[in-house]
Design a protein around this motif. Sequence first.
Motif: not given
Length: 188
Positions: A15-31, A124-136
């Motif tokens: 759930e957290a990864r999905s939410h993060l991917a969605s937030r990232l998509a809003l930011k990157w999609g707006s850019a 965005c989904v992949d990036t959220a997974r990478h951030l969640a699994s391996g951190g920064p």
Amino acid sequence: SQETDESVLGLAECEARSHLASRLALKWGSARSDISPDEIAMAALLAEIGELLLWLVAPELPKAALEALHSGHSARSVQAQVDTCGFRFKDLTLKCATIWHLPSLLTQLIRGVDNPRANLSRLCVDTARHLASGGPDDPALPSDIAEAKHIIPGASLEWLAEQLPGLDEAQVASIAHKAGDLLDPTHH
């Protein structure tokens, strides 16, 4: 849902990864000046619905895939899913999208190929997974930022990396620098 047990760690992480991917998509999609960043964000939010359902009804399947990944038996999460379960969780997501009669645009964006908008959703989904699994320090993040630069050429590598939550300035600078090396190894 009344059926949801938030104490199931894998479910909460999905759930957290999905939410993060969605937030990232809003930011990157707006850019990207996308016509509707909300559509990309919705696709990113729903992209892991197959795994989410498995955590609810058959948690032993995603657990087995995680164990295969963490033990080193499988090198990537998709391979771990196929090795342990016989299918990609994304295929279950796409099957659900069909059964639930989701709009074809949303299904295309969830599939994550065919056009820049779908590629952005997948990224965005992949990036959220990478951030969640391996951190920064996840070694895939600079590659994610480099790919984002291809999809959003008007954004700087630094800005793209700054959109990743929970990173300090040094981590942002490191990821942006490594992404720059990937895009142009001679840019020093």
